[in-house]
Structures are given as C-alpha cells and as structure tokens.
Design an enzyme around this catalytic site. Structure first.
Site, PDB file in Angstrom:
ATOM      1  N   HIS B  40       0.990  -0.812  -0.387  1.00  8.22           N
ATOM      2  CA  HIS B  40       0.148   0.287  -0.157  1.00  8.22           C
ATOM      3  C   HIS B  40       0.773   1.315  -0.083  1.00  8.22           C
ATOM      4  O   HIS B  40       0.664   2.141  -1.029  1.00  8.22           O
ATOM      5  CB  HIS B  40      -0.609  -0.151   1.099  1.00  8.22           C
ATOM      6  CG  HIS B  40      -2.458  -0.911   0.739  1.00  8.22           C
ATOM      7  ND1 HIS B  40      -2.236  -2.300   1.458  1.00  8.22           N
ATOM      8  CD2 HIS B  40      -3.494  -0.584   0.724  1.00  8.22           C
ATOM      9  CE1 HIS B  40      -3.228  -2.149   0.701  1.00  8.22           C
ATOM     10  NE2 HIS B  40      -4.163  -1.935   0.712  1.00  8.22           N
ATOM     11  N   LYS B 121      -9.894  -7.769   7.464  1.00  7.36           N
ATOM     12  CA  LYS B 121     -10.475  -8.114   8.877  1.00  7.36           C
ATOM     13  C   LYS B 121     -10.903  -6.633   9.603  1.00  7.36           C
ATOM     14  O   LYS B 121      -9.603  -5.563   9.361  1.00  7.36           O
ATOM     15  CB  LYS B 121      -9.956  -8.982   9.456  1.00  7.36           C
ATOM     16  CG  LYS B 121      -8.420  -8.787  10.445  1.00  7.36           C
ATOM     17  CD  LYS B 121      -8.114  -9.719  11.205  1.00  7.36           C
ATOM     18  CE  LYS B 121      -6.742  -9.902  11.764  1.00  7.36           C
ATOM     19  NZ  LYS B 121      -6.717  -9.160  13.074  1.00  7.36           N
TER      20      LYS B 121
END
Lengths: 290, 209
Positions: B40, B121
């Site tokens: 990222h 999650k």
C-alpha cells in the site's frame, strides 16, 4: 540434527497447527452460548472448522505465526547458549517446512530474513534455571494483530476516572477491550499485570498465557475480578471478530509485581482466539508434548 | 446476515456492488491480488502521491497489476506460500490481516485503480467508507485467523510481484473459488464496524459508571 532439535521442530509444528484442547473447548462453549443462526455463532463455527482443517493437514491455524516466544525451564547442568542455538536451528527448519511464516523483518531496511531468525530478540527467549532434572520448553506464538492492540495504562487515568486500585484496574481492562474492538481477533484472552516497570509489566502480562484456561488467581478477590472483567467485557457486544455478539473475551488472568511508589502500571496483553501454546517436557529420556 | 450467500466473480460490475448491503454473505470468485502494508505504501508513494519516482521495475509491476485491479479486489493478507519442486507456488495459510493500517492509503487506492472492494478484517474508517460510496466499492470481512480454511479457496497462484518485500508483503495474484466473506461496509455509507463501535462505547460508559 540432534534429538532435541527434532523434538523442538515437533513442538513448533504442534503449536502452529493444533489449537490446545482447553482453547478449543472454550471456543466450542462460546459457539453454543451464542444465539442460533447469529453471525457470532457462524464466525465461531468457522474458527472451529478452520482449527480442524489445520490439524488434519498439519498446516498453520493462522498465517501469522507471530513472534515465537520460548519459555525455557532448564536444569543446572544445561548451557543456555547451546539451548538457544538448537532452538534457533529448529525455528529456521520449521520456517522452511512452512510451519512458520517468515516473520523477522529488519526495522531499518525492511528486509525479511526469510528464516525467522532476527537479532537477539527474535525469536524471543525467557530462561529460568531450576533444581529439578526436567527440561521444559513452552512455546507461545503470538500474532501481530493481537500484539498491536495490547496496551499499558499509568494510573491514575483522568479520562477513565481510574484510580490506583482494583476498580481502576477493571476500568483500564474494559477500556482496552473496547479500544481493541475486533482487531485483536476476538474472542480474546486477557493477560493483565498490575505494577512493575514498563517492561517487566508487559512481560508478566504475557506470562499468564502459559497457564491453562480456567485457572484463577490464588487470591479470591483477584479471582473474582478476573471473572468480572470477562463477564463485563462480554456485555460490550463487540463479539467474535468485532461483528457483534456475546463473546468478546474468553478469559482473564491477572498477575501482580512490586512497583515503585511513583508508578502504577496496568498492562493488558491480548491473545487472539488462535491462542497457540504448547509445551515440550524432557524427563527420564522421554519427550512429552502437552 | 442473509441466508444464502451471493456469488461474485471478478471483474465485478458496479450494479453488483450497489446491490450489496452491510450484513450480506458472499462467496468470492476469480482473480484477486494480495496487498498489505508495504504494498500500500509503495503504490501510494509512487503512483498516487508521487513523492517517490518509480523505477523501471516499479512501472512494469504497476502496468501488470492495473488490469487485475480494475473492477477487481485487493486482499489484505500476508500468506504462507510453499514453493513446489516445479517452481510453482501453493497457498498454505492465507487469512486476512488487520485492515485499518491501510486507512491512510486505501481510499485513494480504491479510486485510482477503480477497485470494487477490499477484503480484510476489523473494518476500516470514514475515508474508505466514503471512497466505497463514490467508486462504488465495498469492504468484505473475512474471519481473522481462518487461514487453513481460506487457503482451500485459493485454487491457483498466477503470479507474484515484489517478492523482495518478503513472502507476507509481496503482491500475490491468485485465483479463488468460493472465498467466504461478509459485507461489513457497503457503497451506501453503512458500516457494521461503526455501528458496533457506537454501541460498545455506550455499553462501556455504563460499565465504567
């Protein structure tokens, strides 16, 4: 490869791939406790199904096999230098066999060592010499998700209105569970240390994870507080994986250390539902795994 | 949570994303790309904020990833992958990692690549929720720690990029079949995580007295 290295490899395999029976039972009880057809029950059943697949295939329960933390109780005649070298060799071999994910990352360069061997702190060792003749090695695999939500309070805490007493400890513990939400992979287990300095306090908060679920503090007042924290954490309605439900915490253990007059730390370590803890005991020439 | 899970296959159409609501169970199919912390930051610095000039290798990886990500999915996952004797790869353990760490980058990455969703999650924050509404896209929640089970959904490893980031941080291009997840942030500004946070905060205040 020495016998001990082979036995350690088996200890690592077992820890990474087979959830301890007491943890599995706690998850089963929680699944039954949750409402039928609820998301919470569904999530808990997925966890149990995953544990069964991991055990059957001998593959890791969770891809984050965490920091390998070794607690070694050794007889007086042993060399900790030699034990360390054998354990490190077993860790490297276990990584090659995909029982462990390569997890040791150089903090400055970002380079992953590839074999789980980092500096003197990775894997982590705690040695304790004893007068008996047994060698007992317990391995905890503590994942990064739950490690990231661990926290430390210095009481008094004005925000929580938490004073330097057991009521303050309760408030800090519940705040820690709230802050974690589902991010520590709830339902979790809480290890709480009262006192110490910053580093001994955190270390002690993890040592309680060596004990089996269902054991309680010897002091009935503290044992009552352990049960109360678990009960109240479950009233937060965070639930398995933070998706709502009655099961947020499966157990709480508290320990205490002497502190300085100026300091009153409450350290909360969070262990995810994938609570991986196994021991190897070598006694009378036999290896016992539990 | 709805009874029957909805099947989705990449590339995913906007209409399919808009029909999803927080709480829906889904089974994901097709090609997805794993990306976590380093990936990222790498994507963000080189191709979005452009604070670091991309190398030739960076540009090659970017061009290779773009078609997978367009109308596709990113999976927040640092897997355990076995290298087989023939040089191919097999996923051994592949549960989700905590998504909130990607919050500083995620919204712009979703929009830049026209992602239809991210899988992870723990949920994400308001910037990501807004990007989900604008793109449109959704957040799929997978069960943390369910690594052995989810690995069974990974039927093929097509490619890997930036393996020098290390096994967990590399971008693995994988084909999945019936990957189970639940929509917890939809394209209509609804987030289960926000609801749980609000409710648990109220409960905490009562317990603290």
């Amino acid at each position: 490869m020495s016998d001990l290295q082979a036995q350690l490899l088996e200890l690592i395999r077992l820890t990474a791939t087979s959830l301890p029976p007491d943890v599995e039972t706690a998850l089963q009880d929680a699944a039954e406790w949750e409402d039928e057809a609820s998301t919470a029950r569904n999530v808990l059943q997925t966890m149990l199904r995953n544990a069964a697949i991991a055990r059957a295939n001998s593959t890791p329960i969770c891809q984050d096999t965490g920091t390998p933390i070794f607690y070694v109780e050794y007889p007086q005649s042993y060399s900790t230098l030699e034990l360390k070298a054998i354990i490190r060799a077993a860790v490297s071999e276990a990584t090659e066999k995909n029982y462990l994910r390569p997890n040791a990352v150089d903090s400055l360069t970002g380079r992953n060592s590839g074999d789980n061997l980092g500096d003197a702190y990775f894997p982590e060792f705690h040695f304790e010499e004893h007068t008996g003749s047994d060698l007992r090695i317990t391995l905890l695999l503590k994942g990064g998700g739950c490690e990231n939500v661990g926290c430390q309070y210095a009481l008094p805490d004005a925000r929580l209105k938490a004073d330097r007493d057991l009521e303050g400890v309760r408030k800090a513990a519940l705040d820690a569970v709230f802050q974690a939400q589902g991010r520590g992979c709830a339902p979790g287990f809480l290890g709480i240390a009262i006192g110490g300095d910053r580093s001994t306090s955190f270390a002690a908060s993890k040592e309680v994870f060596l004990e089996k679920i269902g054991e309680h503090h010897i002091d009935p007042e503290i044992a009552t507080l352990e049960a109360r924290i678990t009960r109240e954490a479950n009233q937060l309605d965070i639930g398995p994986m933070g998706m709502g439900g009655h099961t947020t915490v499966l157990g709480t253990r508290i320990t205490q250390l002497h502190r300085l007059p100026a300091s009153y730390f409450v350290s909360v370590s969070y262990m995810c539902w994938a609570f991986r803890r196994r021991s190897l005991t070598l006694a009378y020439g036999k290896a016992i795994y539990d | 949570m709805t009874e029957a899970a909805v099947s989705l296959t990449t590339p995913i159409a906007d209409a399919a994303i808009l029909s999803l609501h927080s709480g829906d169970s889904v089974l994901l199919n097709g090609v997805i790309v794993t990306a976590r912390d380093r990936a990222h930051q790498w994507l963000y610095e080189r191709f979005i904020r452009q604070s670091v000039a991309p190398t030739l290798d960076d540009l090659i990886v970017y061009d290779a990833l773009k078609p997978y990500l367009n109308n596709g999915l990113i999976y927040h996952c640092g897997p355990i992958v076995a290298e087989l004797p023939d040089g191919s790869y097999q996923f051994i353990a592949a549960g989700p990692t905590t998504s909130i760490r990607e919050e500083p980058y995620q919204a712009e990455i979703i929009q830049h690549f026209n992602l239809k969703g991210v899988i992870g999650k723990g949920g994400m924050g308001t910037a990501t929720l807004q990007a989900c509404a604008q793109t449109p896209a959704v957040y799929f929640h997978a069960v943390g720690g369910a690594a052995a089970l989810i690995a069974q959904s990974v039927i093929e490893v097509l490619d890997v990029y930036k393996l020098e980031f290390g096994m967990p941080e590399a971008m693995w291009v994988i084909r999945v079949e019936n990957f189970p997840a639940v929509v917890t942030m939809d394209a209509h500004n609804r987030s289960l995580h926000e609801q749980i946070l609000t409710r648990s905060k109220w409960n905490l205040e009562n317990l603290l007295g």
